[in-house]
Design an enzyme around this catalytic site. Sequence first.
Site, PDB file in Angstrom:
ATOM      1  N   GLY A   1       0.768  -1.264  -0.106  1.00 20.53           N
ATOM      2  CA  GLY A   1       0.161   0.026   0.036  1.00 20.53           C
ATOM      3  C   GLY A   1       0.730   1.170   0.150  1.00 20.53           C
TER       4      GLY A   1
ATOM      5  N   ASP B   1       5.975  -5.234   5.760  1.00 21.58           N
ATOM      6  CA  ASP B   1       6.101  -6.602   5.970  1.00 21.58           C
ATOM      7  C   ASP B   1       6.329  -7.609   4.844  1.00 21.58           C
ATOM      8  OD1 ASP B   1       7.109  -8.238   8.602  1.00 21.58           O
ATOM      9  OD2 ASP B   1       5.264  -9.398   8.070  1.00 21.58           O
TER      10      ASP B   1
ATOM     11  N   ASP C   1       1.050   2.043   9.366  1.00 20.77           N
ATOM     12  CA  ASP C   1       0.483   1.298  10.593  1.00 20.77           C
ATOM     13  C   ASP C   1       1.507   1.334  11.764  1.00 20.77           C
ATOM     14  OD1 ASP C   1      -1.886   0.765   9.343  1.00 20.77           O
ATOM     15  OD2 ASP C   1      -1.432  -1.312   9.069  1.00 20.77           O
TER      16      ASP C   1
ATOM     17  N   ARG D   1      -4.690  -3.148  11.037  1.00 24.32           N
ATOM     18  CA  ARG D   1      -4.942  -4.117  10.823  1.00 24.32           C
ATOM     19  C   ARG D   1      -4.795  -5.104  11.925  1.00 24.32           C
ATOM     20  NH1 ARG D   1      -3.388  -5.583   5.030  1.00 24.32           N
ATOM     21  NH2 ARG D   1      -1.491  -5.063   5.983  1.00 24.32           N
TER      22      ARG D   1
ATOM     23  N   ASP E   1       3.852  -0.468  12.236  1.00 22.11           N
ATOM     24  CA  ASP E   1       4.039  -1.681  13.077  1.00 22.11           C
ATOM     25  C   ASP E   1       5.083  -2.771  12.640  1.00 22.11           C
ATOM     26  OD1 ASP E   1       3.265  -2.673  10.637  1.00 22.11           O
ATOM     27  OD2 ASP E   1       1.180  -3.472  11.287  1.00 22.11           O
TER      28      ASP E   1
ATOM     29  N   ARG F   1      -0.574  -6.986  -5.236  1.00 22.13           N
ATOM     30  CA  ARG F   1      -0.942  -8.262  -5.788  1.00 22.13           C
ATOM     31  C   ARG F   1       0.100  -8.698  -6.542  1.00 22.13           C
ATOM     32  NH1 ARG F   1      -6.941  -8.380  -7.876  1.00 22.13           N
ATOM     33  NH2 ARG F   1      -5.957  -8.607  -9.748  1.00 22.13           N
TER      34      ARG F   1
ATOM     35  N   THR G   1       5.024   1.581   6.295  1.00 21.80           N
ATOM     36  CA  THR G   1       3.696   1.346   6.456  1.00 21.80           C
ATOM     37  C   THR G   1       3.296   2.484   7.403  1.00 21.80           C
ATOM     38  OG1 THR G   1       2.106   0.117   7.756  1.00 21.80           O
ATOM     39  CG2 THR G   1       4.574  -0.131   8.270  1.00 21.80           C
TER      40      THR G   1
HETATM   41  O1  F6P Z   1      -0.858  -1.991   5.752  1.00 22.93           O
HETATM   42  C1  F6P Z   1      -1.453  -0.689   5.908  1.00 22.93           C
HETATM   43  C2  F6P Z   1      -2.955  -0.764   5.592  1.00 22.93           C
HETATM   44  O2  F6P Z   1      -3.061   0.813   5.759  1.00 22.93           O
HETATM   45  C3  F6P Z   1      -3.749  -1.468   6.880  1.00 22.93           C
HETATM   46  O3  F6P Z   1      -4.029  -0.899   8.013  1.00 22.93           O
HETATM   47  C4  F6P Z   1      -5.209  -1.684   5.990  1.00 22.93           C
HETATM   48  O4  F6P Z   1      -5.704  -2.885   6.436  1.00 22.93           O
HETATM   49  C5  F6P Z   1      -4.601  -1.913   4.840  1.00 22.93           C
HETATM   50  O5  F6P Z   1      -3.491  -1.152   4.412  1.00 22.93           O
HETATM   51  C6  F6P Z   1      -5.546  -1.640   3.492  1.00 22.93           C
HETATM   52  O6  F6P Z   1      -5.136  -2.038   2.219  1.00 22.93           O
HETATM   53  P1  F6P Z   1      -5.778  -1.929   0.970  1.00 22.93           P
HETATM   54  O7  F6P Z   1      -5.273  -0.489   0.264  1.00 22.93           O
HETATM   55  O8  F6P Z   1      -5.231  -3.210   0.043  1.00 22.93           O
HETATM   56  O9  F6P Z   1      -7.251  -1.986   1.327  1.00 22.93           O
END
Ligand code: F6P
Length: 364
Positions: free
Chosen positions: A14, A119, A143, A187, A145, A78, A141
């Site tokens: 992301g 990760d 997040d 998440r 994390d 993906r 990220t």
């Molecule tokens: O990993 C970062 C994150 O922001 C998560 O907190 C969230 O669940 C995910 O990306 C959402 O990803 P996508 O853009 O694939 O829906």
Amino acid sequence: MSTLGTIGLVNGGGDAPGLNAVTRAVVRTTYYQYGGKVLGSFDGFDGFIWPEKSKELTPIQVRGILPWGGTILGSNNRGNPFRYKVVENGQMVERDFSQVAIDNIKKLGLEAVIVVGGDGTQSIARDLHRRGVPLVGVPKTIDNDLSATDVTFGFDTALHTVTDALDKLHTTAESHGRVMILEVMGRDAGWIALHGGVAGGAEIILIPEIPFRTERILAKIDARKAAGHRFCVVIVAEGCKLQDDDPIWLAYKHEPQFVEKKSIGNLLGALLSRGSPHDVRVTVLGHLQRGGSPSPFDRLLGTRLGSAAVDLVVQKQFGRMVCLRGNTISSCTLDEAVGRLKMVPPDCDIVRAARAIGISFGAE
Ligand code: F6P
């Protein structure tokens, strides 16, 4: 002075505010400091599977991108070359394109590859490195994390968005005497909810690390009402969970409105509204948290990490990921970097301070 030939650059997973600062720093450090060139792989690792999707990035092409959100390289979560998703006979199937990517990295004449990602992306990087690709990682990220680094870029910008959202939700909460729930990303870990919740003055913060009980939340809302506050602002990380024996959930979970899959924020909103007089509204902040111009902190961190990644390439310290330790840029092996998420310690000083000022985590 050490010199460089051409290095590859990938953004995986992301997007996060600050990615373009990394790209700019990698290009400028390679070009100005080491006299080399950068080949950007567009849409994640796709540029190595289809080399026509790789293009040279010069300092002129990265001019002006520092304030931009997203990534000029495009990203793709993906596009794992080991399990690449393709449509065959109308069906989505996974195929291993890793050898194609490795061969193309050689054919493109890349001295090394810098992989920016979270990760999942860093595990791909580690596996490519095990297969002989000279590679350096940069953590990313919103997040926050990843345990190998104290802070990831994107987190600070996301906190600005979350805090702004909470400030705005407070006005409606107060005006209408409502319970306003804000669901934020996270998440696995609750860093965004915890930091954003404290900074934005939420009264209840729910994080994956502390499973909650609906009755504790209702009790907190009632206690606030009894003390003269007619509203309540709740922040919920998307990955947070109810305690297994939550009696309210067990009583209602078979009702049609709860059987359909809801996000945790919407589920909580429905549980709090069910059989109680509270006027509840739910906002799912979603991808707004990943967007926008990076904060000065994220631009600076992205620049430091991007530049340090090129230094590691020059020192041939492959199979490593740059990271922030305290206020110093350092590095660790990709093996140390992946598969170990950094969770919020339930007794950390921020949780303690939050509890001390009366914030509930829905468990006490
Ligand atoms: O990993 C970062 C994150 O922001 C998560 O907190 C969230 O669940 C995910 O990306 C959402 O990803 P996508 O853009 O694939 O829906």
